[in-house]
Design an enzyme around this catalytic site. Structure first.
Site, short mmCIF file in Angstrom:
data_model
loop_
_atom_site.label_atom_id
_atom_site.label_comp_id
_atom_site.label_asym_id
_atom_site.label_seq_id
_atom_site.Cartn_x
_atom_site.Cartn_y
_atom_site.Cartn_z
N GLU A 20 0.84 -1.20 0.00
CA GLU A 20 0.00 0.00 0.00
C GLU A 20 0.87 1.25 0.00
O GLU A 20 0.48 2.28 -0.53
CB GLU A 20 -0.95 0.00 1.21
CG GLU A 20 -2.04 1.07 1.10
CD GLU A 20 -3.12 0.92 2.15
OE1 GLU A 20 -4.19 0.36 1.84
OE2 GLU A 20 -2.89 1.36 3.30
N LYS A 67 -13.87 1.71 -3.95
CA LYS A 67 -14.84 2.14 -2.95
C LYS A 67 -16.00 2.90 -3.60
O LYS A 67 -17.17 2.68 -3.28
CB LYS A 67 -14.17 3.06 -1.92
CG LYS A 67 -13.25 2.39 -0.93
CD LYS A 67 -12.74 3.44 0.04
CE LYS A 67 -11.77 2.88 1.05
NZ LYS A 67 -11.28 3.95 1.96
N HIS A 97 6.24 -26.83 4.07
CA HIS A 97 5.38 -27.90 3.60
C HIS A 97 4.28 -27.37 2.69
O HIS A 97 3.29 -28.08 2.43
CB HIS A 97 4.78 -28.64 4.80
CG HIS A 97 5.82 -29.26 5.68
ND1 HIS A 97 6.31 -30.53 5.49
CD2 HIS A 97 6.50 -28.75 6.75
CE1 HIS A 97 7.23 -30.80 6.40
NE2 HIS A 97 7.36 -29.73 7.18
#
Length: 540
Positions: free
Chosen positions: A350, A503, A381
């Site tokens: 960001e 947004k 793993h």
């Protein structure tokens, strides 16, 4: 002049061409590694942390040129301007003074204001921790629910989890961020409203996800029997917009202030960290600040050649802009640091996931790499197969805590052994001749599958013990690394305009999902089809 036309950038490009095919295995060979060894020459310390950069594809000349680039790109100038409170966030006309939140010098910007608000936090935290602060039925607080998103969630959640061994057993802290109702509902199943304190954290107090969750939780309190007149005993707010907090219904005396000169992803040191202070107490919160301040001083005072944030940042530049690495991995060999990679995802991407330079011209070089990670040994793993044998080179930051914070001490040598062995294996690799011996004479066809190219770069950060102080230093190290890289890329790490467009369109789409009818021409055909499908499902 653009950054990639600086003399040192050109020198680094020439240097890269010279050493790009060199293998670290050869550099570490005893005959090529006289005293002082690579391990000695590339060992650094600062802010209570230690770093081993020797398993990187760098030489003494590489570091010299990287430091030269840092100077030419104005890292020192940008650093000093930030600490002085200058406007280093020009697109929003703001300073970036997260360092002032942990400063001990009374001459630091906003010192008195910061100290006064922290004293309010401490007094409140002590009341909650001691049981003096009671809910509407007279019971003490046993659950704290932090509602926020982004910087209002990731930092506090990461720290509370990391310092769980220092937290009071009397209080359980929950974090709710997602607007998906399942997030809040799952927490509701684990708490009792009579014993719950909600901390609503939003810089503007208008954030969609946060306010949706806050309203739902407030309604739940009332449904469960809490009188609206008693909600003040259960809700506090943290915001740079106190008027909006009061408008929501939180009592004025229950509002804690953050400031617009602190970015959300840099804000855990402020009242945004109230959940941290309640969990571990004001003294340990002070230690967290002290560790960060120690790293601040190191960043300000240490020569660039020995400056941990500068070296960490410039080594990242080396891989991103010269080797062309698309991502880098953070692998803390500490379950307590489980949420550090997700915290750093926001901090790095960001901040530096930008394409516009400070002068508004588009960059013609890569900026932030994809940041990802998982605690060790879990990652071994899951995706270490790709790190060892895939065609993509991914630089790695290993983080090792040398002493455990838990009583199961017999586990710790195994944990550390895996961390150090992974860095060694990634560096050394396994040649085809070595693979043939492992495969055996009866299975020569297996040998190519047992080859490890090696030469995979890693840095290892060492923490003596996971304390509030060492955690503070570690977080500040990465904060300053971000500034170093932003300076080299000539971008603004303190804004986040990239989150805005979604947004805005999200509000339009939300209205269309519930409207009696929708103009299909309002959106592209794909989005219109998705909306139609969702509308049909929501009507069932």
């Amino acid at each position: 002049m653009t950054q990639n036309s600086l003399p040192s950038w050109s020198s680094l490009q020439t240097h890269y061409e010279k050493i790009r095919d060199a293998h670290m295995r050869d550099w570490f060979a005893p005959e090529n590694d006289p005293a002082p060894t690579r391990a000695e020459r590339f060992a650094f310390a600062g802010g209570g942390l230690a770093a081993d950069f020797s398993k990187n594809r760098i030489t003494d000349e590489t570091l010299k040129l990287l430091v030269q680039l840092a100077r030419e790109a104005g890292v020192e100038k940008r650093r000093d301007a930030m600490f002085a409170g200058a406007v280093v966030n020009p697109t929003e006309g703001r300073a970036a003074l997260h360092t002032a939140l942990r400063a001990t010098d009374p001459k630091a910007p906003f010192y008195d204001q910061v100290q006064a608000e922290r004293a309010r936090m401490a007094a409140f935290a002590d009341q909650v921790r001691s049981g003096e602060w009671k809910g509407y039925t007279g019971k003490r607080i046993r659950y704290v629910v932090n509602i926020g998103i982004g910087g209002s969630d990731l930092g506090p959640k990461m720290v509370v989890h990391a310092l769980h061994h220092l937290a009071t057993p009397e209080i359980t802290t929950h974090f709710v961020s997602n607007v998906d109702g399942a997030d809040l509902y799952n927490v509701m199943q684990q708490i009792d409203p009579e014993e719950t304190l909600a901390i609503i954290v939003s810089k503007t107090f208008t954030t969609l996800e946060t306010m949706t969750n806050a309203r739902s939780l407030r309604d739940w309190f009332v449904e469960k029997g809490c009188p609206e007149s008693a909600l003040a005993k259960h809700f506090v707010g943290v915001s740079a917009n106190p008027a909006e907090v009061v408008k929501f219904g939180i009592a004025k005396e229950n509002v804690f202030e953050m400031w617009d000169w602190v970015g959300g992803r840099y804000s855990l040191w402020s009242a945004v960290g109230l959940s941290i202070m309640i969990a571990v107490g004001p003294q340990q919160f002070g230690e967290l600040l002290a560790g960060a301040n120690e790293m601040d001083q190191h960043f300000r005072d240490a020569p660039l050649e020995k400056n941990l944030p500068v070296l960490l940042g410039m080594i990242g530049i080396w891989y991103r802009n010269f080797f062309g690495s698309q991502s880098y991995l953070v692998a803390p060999y500490s379950e307590a640091l489980h949420f550090l990679p997700s915290y750093l995802q926001q901090l790095e991407m960001e901040s530096n996931g930008k394409s516009a330079r400070l002068d508004g011209v588009m960059v013609d070089y890569p900026t932030a790499a994809v940041t990802w990670g998982e605690p060790g040994t879990n990652g071994q793993h899951a995706f270490f197969q790709m790190l060892h044998q895939g065609p993509t080179i991914v630089p790695i930051d290993f983080i090792a805590v040398l002493t455990p914070e838990h009583p199961l001490v017999s586990h710790h040598p195994k944990l550390l052994a895996n961390c150090f062995a992974q860095s060694e294996a990634l560096m050394l690799g396994r040649t085809l001749e070595e693979a043939k011996k492992v495969a055996g004479a009866d299975k020569p066809e297996l040998a190519p599958h047992l080859v490890f190219p090696g030469n995979r770069p890693t840095s290892t950060l060492l923490v003596d013990a996971l304390t509030a102080r060492s955690l503070g230093a570690l977080i500040a190290l990465y904060e300053h690394k971000v500034l170093v890289q932003a300076s080299v890329w000539d971008i603004n790490p303190f804004d986040q305009w990239g989150v805005e467009l979604g947004k805005i369109l999200g509000k339009v789409v939300e209205a269309d999902l519930t409207a009696p009818s929708v103009d299909e021409k309002k959106h592209d055909s794909s989005t219109s089809a998705l909306i139609a499908r969702a509308r049909a499902a929501l009507k069932k």
